[in-house]
Design a protein around this motif. Structure first.
Motif, PDB file in Angstrom:
ATOM      1  N   UNK A 191      -6.215   3.633   2.341  1.00 28.15           N
ATOM      2  CA  UNK A 191      -4.810   3.904   2.619  1.00 28.15           C
ATOM      3  C   UNK A 191      -4.064   4.287   1.356  1.00 28.15           C
ATOM      4  N   UNK A 192      -4.198   3.507   0.306  1.00 27.06           N
ATOM      5  CA  UNK A 192      -3.325   3.819  -0.836  1.00 27.06           C
ATOM      6  C   UNK A 192      -3.901   4.874  -1.757  1.00 27.06           C
ATOM      7  N   UNK A 193      -5.238   5.000  -1.772  1.00 32.96           N
ATOM      8  CA  UNK A 193      -5.787   6.021  -2.663  1.00 32.96           C
ATOM      9  C   UNK A 193      -5.698   7.394  -2.010  1.00 32.96           C
ATOM     10  N   UNK A 194      -5.877   7.446  -0.699  1.00 26.95           N
ATOM     11  CA  UNK A 194      -5.980   8.764  -0.086  1.00 26.95           C
ATOM     12  C   UNK A 194      -4.922   9.029   0.995  1.00 26.95           C
ATOM     13  N   UNK A 227       0.823  -1.206   0.000  1.00 27.02           N
ATOM     14  CA  UNK A 227       0.000   0.000   0.000  1.00 27.02           C
ATOM     15  C   UNK A 227       0.856   1.254   0.000  1.00 27.02           C
ATOM     16  N   UNK A 228       1.928   1.216   0.764  1.00 26.11           N
ATOM     17  CA  UNK A 228       2.832   2.370   0.761  1.00 26.11           C
ATOM     18  C   UNK A 228       3.325   2.620  -0.656  1.00 26.11           C
ATOM     19  N   UNK A 229       3.718   1.528  -1.313  1.00 21.60           N
ATOM     20  CA  UNK A 229       4.228   1.667  -2.678  1.00 21.60           C
ATOM     21  C   UNK A 229       3.153   2.264  -3.576  1.00 21.60           C
ATOM     22  N   UNK A 230       1.946   1.693  -3.488  1.00 22.48           N
ATOM     23  CA  UNK A 230       0.853   2.167  -4.349  1.00 22.48           C
ATOM     24  C   UNK A 230       0.525   3.623  -4.044  1.00 22.48           C
TER      25      UNK A 230
END
Lengths: 120, 668, 435, 275
Positions: free
Chosen positions: D190-193, D109-112
């Motif tokens: 998490x990853x979108x916002x 998720x961090x990567x995304x």
């Protein structure tokens, strides 16, 4: 070949590779760091390109052979994957060369413009 | 030993979860017949028959399209068809015959034969197999739905796709083909590619991992070997066109510049990516037929295949070199001399392993006792016709000469000799050869031979003159031609030949249908076969083998027929061992593959018309198709999730000494 | 494995002979045997008229010889095996199986070596000719004429890169023609092929093999016409709806004729003077009302034209005998009023457009609509009346652009689709005055 | 169960002809296929980079190499956690497996999130879009396809994570589905916002403003997280165990493959531009 483990003690598990994996990950991080630094160093271009490609390949091999267990699996898995890898690499190589040939140079914008102007 | 074999039979192996009920949204279907039975089946034989049925349907549709094309060209300046309709017809003829007829027919035989030839109870992933079938159906629907707009004005697809089967950019860009049909073509091919990749992964695992004890790779029947090579070609070639199609889709829907000339795009890249897929595709179409012929020739010569290892290795070599010759489809696109020369030489090189196969087939005939039954006649026809097609192929490898033949009727003649004279003849041979095995009835020899001669004569009348039309300068994909070009007679003969060919194909399938109901009942082994599928009853029972066979030699069944006592004893032991392990394990049927495919249909059908408003009852419901596309995606994901949760399941079959089969469910 | 021998077996035993007989009957019953089998049509790749096409044909024949040799040898062995090892009787089929031999590595290796050797015979001239056909030989480079051919949906534009013409507004530009490429015979022509839209292909079979016109790339080919002649060419890459009728012509002239043609081309468009205004009252030359064309009729090439197209082309260069200046003037006016000018260029007159062929000397071309119709007054008029019938999907049909009707559907521009017979008559007179 | 599981050899499967488990073979074959997939994409990108049309975007003026290097490091770490997850399940440790799976998803998720930030930054600040230059087309399509692979990987890992809670005695479909939903919401938000927002904060945006403007996704993320923690409690015997090691390993193969593709992209698309 399918002889069940005679050492059927309850503790017979895969030996833990916890520390081993951590070490591999550290090596990978270090290589990545070196790569990033490398592009800013005032060294000959050919050397940097070669070094970058080599380092990436090393990282690649570390991941597939250790994280992906190819090192411990049947060699057929390695062959299988490399069939795809080699064909993909070969196709890429050929495509880059075909597009790099003089005959394949795209029309520059200037040439396109004259082509259109001439009609008028 | 017995223990290992018993374990072997159990596809899930030690890793299969213990069956626990009550974790399902739908009750797990158990019907073996009827609509539900067919829709939810995971039995490789039923899936194979569904593939075959759909494929033959589309084979006839593609044939009808060809007859319309030939009717338009029967005389010069004909106005039987409009230009646009003609373009749709040849586009769909090519697309249909390749993706919806020959490939799925091969897939049908892969499904029907691979598990039988490797001595397995099913493929490695039975539910995945069912998924690839239904995904294939989705692709077929997407490609053909455009025809509807010719009959129902409300369906505004702009007709069927009309960009040619290889859809050269930038003709596929929105500026030149704004019709929805091109979007549907893009998505249809993408979906068919997905189906083929999934199916091929399954076959690769099945062939490599599910072989019966003793069946080493170099004892594998040649058909199975060719299926393996073909599956590899599919998984390695299809990604290239998948990317190319993604790029076209982005160009059309999101304004990217991959093939957009004004944005600096290079349409030639599409050709490269297409043919990186497209040339291996040629071998995807022809390698399985080489496999059928390599099975049929030994049977009817009563002799093993001549030079088995060389046939296998040349198949593998063809597969590999096949990835290095794609640009010979592009000799006229200005590649530069070096690239042209390199691809010309590679193309000549690939003729060698192909020639080797022909030599070995002749070697198989040599010294045999040739019985000219119908399958054998088609197989011999294959050798002759494929040889001619191969020769014109060599002519194309001479790049400067190809500059005259490229995109002319000479090329049409060439690839129809390979794809009809080659692939289709072999497929017709295969259908005739294995019909008794899967339907338990024989096809009458007389009508079979009659259809062979009709097809053979019709085929040659149609396509032989096309060589000369091509040499006389007739370009392909032309909806009309002038009377002063010297092409009138050739086209007339070709069209008449096409009708004869059509009559032959009609006879062939009419006889099959008659035989299905009225044919003479066939025994287990009507042709005195050599491979394992002939050792079991016709049609094969659900579990294929009462006992997993142990393979002792290359032509396994031939060996067994000549060592009967030894084998009988071994079999009895195996049956007993397996029963003591709980019986024959069979996988459960499932609803989720077809539901997932349905989700894919909804998703892709709506993605294809993303930017168009959704109308219903003359009212705009959504501004775009995005909500519907997402709905489809959600159905797909949910189905996959439930699929993974339900597990392979399974039940057991028990074979009594008198051959009676009983079923049991629950824990073992 | 017991089978009774059915009687039909005999029938099939004779099927190959029957097949051969049928073929023979087909061959001999055709009254145009010679014409069919000489393959000397106007686009024949076999009867060549230039060194490039000749090389390509010779190379093709090498492949034919090699493959025929292989076919005879392999085919003979295959036929022999099929006949010799056929189970002659039922007893044969049920007898002991033959020796279960598995192959012979020596034979295999020998055959592989032989195939490789045969392929080398093809490979050597192939590589040589790849270089030969790619560019004009060095010793002839100085004599070569450079031309740029550009493909449009669905016509060809030819530009003489080194032949400059003066623009009326001042400045100069290379000479441009449409659909008919006139070249000097005996001189190498170096063609740069381009496209403005989709992929097309430049193919004049008697002179040279095709080269594709790739968007965003400049490809080359070269050819040389050995003698003056009228050559048929055609687009060879599928390029959309009217691909089948995207044709063009190459006219090779002796150098003096070419020079004369070139000098004329470089002049601005011909204007008909009013010196014969008195004759303006005469009846219009062409009566379109009486014209009858069957839609299925072969349109391009009347018998006289087909008999000697080059002569027909020469004849087309002459100025029309009884021109009617008033009619021509009316046509010239209509050419502006009907928006023709926005797509077509007539150097020295009103035209300025660049999306359609240059019409400065359209009257002297032997065909219109990119080689589809012979350039007679009747057929030119027909073309103006129903462009979409003769070239489905072309831009002239909707006047270069479509207009949206009240329903939001795109319809052809009514300005052009509503030409009356009189208007067509005037336009034809004007266009045919442009010699 | 345990005594049976003790005999599992994770590098040899006696039920197959080669000793390689079917699933492992399937995934390796698929990865071979995926090599061609990314090979074609990377070729497209490089072909246009090496023969750029005039007026193409200049990559070095657009890239943010610090952030990308950090993303690369993150993805490598996720690979480590994935390897550890497989290691744990092969030793029959379901609890540790869950932790490692969550960790892998977190890093994924961090990567995304980094990629979402990068894309929005490129589009809105550097003015490079999918359609305004050929570099934009090839770059976004290549890295976006890779990102899609990562996202699918996170989804697969989420499904696997939820599956580890499947009760041994059967049932619990609804709870399972709710659990998956919580995973999707938490990690999706998490990853979108959240992650891109945090990167904005690192680059100087105001955190409170971010919260004020996007209260709903924040709340959804918090609810999802609470649900995830609540559902993550151990609930008696589960079906998942050492015998499922092959399933985790199979997803691991996919995850590592995504990582090695990034290794190549990082070098070929980013680093080499700086020479």
């Amino acid at each position: 070949m399918s002889a069940p483990a005679t050492t059927a003690d309850a503790g017979h598990h895969e030996p833990s590779k916890f520390h081993f994996y951590i070490q591999i990950a550290m090596i990978l991080s270090v290589i990545t760091g070196v790569e990033v630094v490398l592009v800013y160093l005032p060294i000959a271009k050919w050397f940097v390109v070669t070094a970058l490609c080599t380092l990436s390949a090393v990282k690649f091999m570390f991941v597939i052979f250790f994280f992906m267990h190819l090192r411990w699996d049947k060699v057929f898995c390695t062959i299988l994957f490399f069939i795809g890898l080699v064909l993909a690499g070969g196709t890429m190589w050929a495509l880059l060369h075909i597009f790099g040939a003089d005959a394949s140079k795209p029309l520059s914008a200037a040439m396109l413009e004259t082509a259109h102007l001439a009609i008028a | 030993m017995a223990e290992a074999i018993a374990k072997h039979a159990y596809t899930g192996g030690a890793h299969a979860p213990v069956k626990k009920a009550t974790f399902e949204l739908f009750a797990r279907p158990t019907a073996k017949t009827g609509l539900v039975g067919w829709l939810t089946t995971v039995d490789h034989k039923k899936i194979g028959m569904l593939y075959g049925g759909f494929a033959i349907f589309f084979f006839l549709v593609g044939g009808l399209e060809a007859l319309l094309i030939r009717t338009q060209l029967i005389v010069p300046n004909n106005h039987f068809l409009e230009a646009q309709t003609y373009n749709e017809l040849f586009t769909m003829h090519g697309t249909t015959m390749i993706f919806l007829a020959v490939m799925p027919l091969n897939a049908a035989f892969f499904n029907l034969l691979i598990p039988l030839q490797v001595g397995a109870r099913d493929v490695a992933f039975p539910r995945l197999n069912s998924f690839s079938l239904w995904v294939w159906v989705v692709g077929a629907i997407l490609l053909n739905v455009g025809w509807l707009s010719h009959f129902v004005p409300a369906w505004k697809f702009g007709g069927a796709p009309s960009v040619g089967w290889f859809g050269y950019a930038p003709l596929t860009s929105k500026a030149f083909t704004p019709q929805l049909s091109t979007d549907l073509w893009v998505f249809g091919l993408q979906v068919l590619g997905l189906s083929s990749i999934v199916a091929s992964l399954n076959f690769i695992v099945t062939i490599i991992n599910m072989r019966a004890p003793g069946l080493t790779m170099m004892r594998l029947p040649v058909f199975t070997w060719m299926a393996l090579v073909t599956s590899f070609l599919l998984i390695l070639a299809l990604p290239a066109i998948a990317i190319a199609l993604v790029e076209v889709m982005f160009d059309r829907n999101f304004g990217t510049n991959f093939f957009e000339v004004s944005g600096g795009g290079q349409p030639i890249l599409w050709q490269h990516l297409f043919w990186v897929f497209g040339h291996p595709e040629v071998y995807i179409l022809i390698l399985p037929p080489m496999g059928y012929v390599s099975e049929i020739l030994p049977t009817f010569s009563r002799k093993p295949l001549f030079g088995y290892p060389i046939i296998v290795f040349s198949g593998v070599a063809i597969g590999f070199i096949g990835f290095g010759v794609w640009s010979h489809h592009m000799f006229t696109t200005g590649l530069g001399n070096v690239a042209t020369a390199a691809f010309a030489l590679a193309t000549m090189a690939i003729a060698v392993p192909t020639g080797v196969k022909i030599f070995n087939w002749i070697g198989t005939l040599w010294g045999g006792q040739i019985m000219t039954r119908v399958p054998m006649m088609f197989a011999l026809g294959f050798i002759w016709m494929f040889m001619l097609g191969g020769f014109s192929g060599i002519m194309h490898s001479a790049a400067p000469a190809d500059a005259q033949q490229q995109d002319s009727y000479f090329v049409i003649a060439h690839f129809h000799y390979v794809l009809i004279g080659g692939a289709t003849f072999a497929l017709l041979a295969a259908i005739h050869y294995w019909f008794p095995k899967f339907f338990g009835r024989m096809v009458p020899e007389f009508w079979g031979k009659l259809s062979f001669w009709l097809i053979f004569i019709g085929f040659n009348c149609t396509f032989f003159p096309m060589h000369f039309l091509g040499l006389n300068g007739m370009p392909r994909r032309t909806w009309t031609y002038d009377s002063n070009m010297g092409w009138n007679e050739g086209n007339l003969v070709a069209s008449c030949g096409a009708y004869l060919l059509g009559l032959g194909i009609f006879t062939y399938f009419a006889v099959l249908i008659w035989s299905f109901f009225k044919g003479k009942v066939a025994g287990n082994d009507p042709w005195d076969g050599r491979t394992m599928e002939w050792s079991i009853p016709s049609p094969p029972p659900e579990h294929n083998f009462a006992a997993i066979p142990t393979v002792h030699a290359r032509d396994a069944w031939w060996y067994e027929k000549h060592h009967q006592e030894e084998i009988a004893q071994e079999r009895a032991e195996h049956i007993q061992a397996e029963e003591s392990h709980g019986g024959i394990h069979m996988p459960d049927q499932s609803w989720y593959p077809i539901i997932a495919a349905f989700g894919l249909l909804i998703g892709t059908y709506n993605m294809a018309q993303l930017h168009h408003p959704v109308e219903m009852f003359n009212k705009v419901i959504f501004a775009t198709h995005l909500p519907l596309a997402i709905t489809g995606l959600c159905i797909l994901v949910t189905a996959c999730y439930l699929w993974s949760l339900e597990g392979p399941g399974g039940y057991h079959l028990h074979i009594a000494p008198d051959g009676k089969v009983t079923e049991s469910r629950g824990d073992h | 494995m017991t089978r009774t021998r059915p009687a039909y077996r005999k029938f099939f035993r004779f099927a190959p002979a029957f097949l051969a007989g049928l073929g023979l009957v087909l061959l001999t019953s055709c009254n145009k045997v010679h014409q069919v089998f000489s393959l000397s049509g106007p686009q024949s790749t076999m009867v060549t008229d230039g060194p490039v096409a000749a090389r390509q044909w010779d190379l093709f024949m090498i492949t034919v010889y090699v493959t025929t040799f292989i076919f005879i040898v392999v085919g003979a062995v295959l036929a022999y095996a099929q006949i010799k090892f056929r189970a002659k009787s039922e007893a044969d089929e049920k007898s002991e199986p033959p020796h279960q031999g598995h192959g012979n590595p020596l034979i295999e290796i020998g055959l592989i070596a032989a195939s490789v050797a045969l392929l080398v015979i093809i490979a050597i001239p192939t590589v040589r000719d790849i270089w030969y056909t790619h560019d004009v030989p060095d010793e002839e480079k100085g004599n070569a004429l450079d031309v740029t051919a550009t493909g449009y949906q669905w016509w060809f534009q030819f530009k003489y890169d080194t032949e400059m013409v003066k623009l009326p507004a001042g400045g100069e530009t290379p000479l441009v023609t449409g659909n008919e490429l006139v070249v000097p015979a005996g001189r190498p022509i170096r063609v740069q092929v381009r496209t403005v839209d989709v992929i097309h292909s430049f193919w004049v079979p008697k002179l040279a093999g095709k080269v594709d016109m790739m968007p965003n790339r400049a490809n080359f080919l070269w050819f040389k016409a050995d003698r003056p002649g009228y050559y048929y060419g055609q687009c060879a890459e599928y390029c959309g709806e009217s691909h089948a009728i995207m044709r063009f012509r190459v006219i090779a002239l002796a150098q003096p004729d070419y020079d004369k043609w070139l000098a004329n081309q470089k002049q601005p468009a011909r204007s008909v003077t009013a010196k014969s205004l008195a004759a303006a009252a005469s009846v219009p030359r062409v009566q379109f009302a009486s014209m009858k064309l069957e839609s299925g009729a072969a349109l391009s090439g009347s018998p006289e034209f087909d008999a000697n197209p080059l002569a027909a082309w020469h004849k087309q260069q002459d100025v029309e005998k009884d021109e009617d200046p008033a009619l021509v003037a009316k046509g010239r006016q209509l050419f502006s009023d009907k928006t023709c000018v926005s797509c077509h260029s007539i150097r020295g007159h009103e035209g300025i457009g660049v999306t359609g062929p240059d019409l400065t000397r359209v009257g002297s071309r032997s065909t219109v609509a990119a080689g589809v119709l012979e350039n007679t007054p009747q057929l030119l008029g027909e073309w103006l009346r129903r462009p979409n019938h003769y070239k489905p999907g072309n831009k002239m049909w909707f006047g270069g652009f479509k207009v949206q009707d009240t329903q939001g559907e795109w319809q052809p521009n009514p300005k052009l689709s509503e030409l009356s017979d009189a208007e067509i008559n005037a336009l034809v007179s004007y266009l045919h005055s442009l010699k | 169960m345990n005594s049976h599981a003790a005999t599992i050899d994770h590098h040899h499967d006696a039920t197959t002809a080669t000793g390689i488990p079917n699933k492992k073979l399937l995934w390796w074959a698929f990865l071979a296929s995926d090599c061609m997939f990314f090979g074609a994409l990377i070729s497209t990108h490089l072909v246009y980079r090496l023969n750029p049309p005039p007026g193409n975007a200049v990559p070095t003026q657009i890239f943010n190499i610090e952030l990308t290097s950090f993303s690369t490091f993150i993805l490598l770490m996720s690979s480590l956690l994935m390897a550890l997850a497989v290691n744990a399940i092969q030793r029959g440790n379901v609890r540790s497996t869950r932790t490692m799976l969550l960790g892998t998803m977190f890093f994924g998720c961090l990567f995304l999130g980094g990629q979402v930030f990068e894309f929005t930054h490129f589009v809105y600040v550097k003015k490079m879009t999918l359609s305004n230059s050929i570099f934009g087309s090839t770059f976004f399509t290549l890295t976006g396809t890779h990102g899609t692979h990562v996202a699918i990987g996170v989804l697969l890992l989420g499904m696997m994570y939820v599956r580890t809670f499947k009760p041994a005695q059967g049932g619990g479909l609804l709870l399972n589905f709710v659990h998956l939903l919580a995973v999707c919401v938490t990690f999706g938000v998490a990853f979108i916002w959240f992650v891109p927002g945090m990167i904005e904060v690192v680059y100087g945006a105001s955190f409170s403003e971010l919260l004020r403007e996007h209260a709903i996704p924040f709340a959804a993320g918090i609810v999802g997280l609470i649900a995830l923690i609540a559902l993550g409690r151990t609930r008696g015997a589960v079906e998942f165990g050492e015998k499922n090691a092959i399933d985790v390993e199979a997803i691991g193969l996919y995850w590592h493959f995504v990582d090695i593709v990034w290794i190549i992209i990082f070098t070929a698309v980013y680093l080499l531009e700086y020479l």
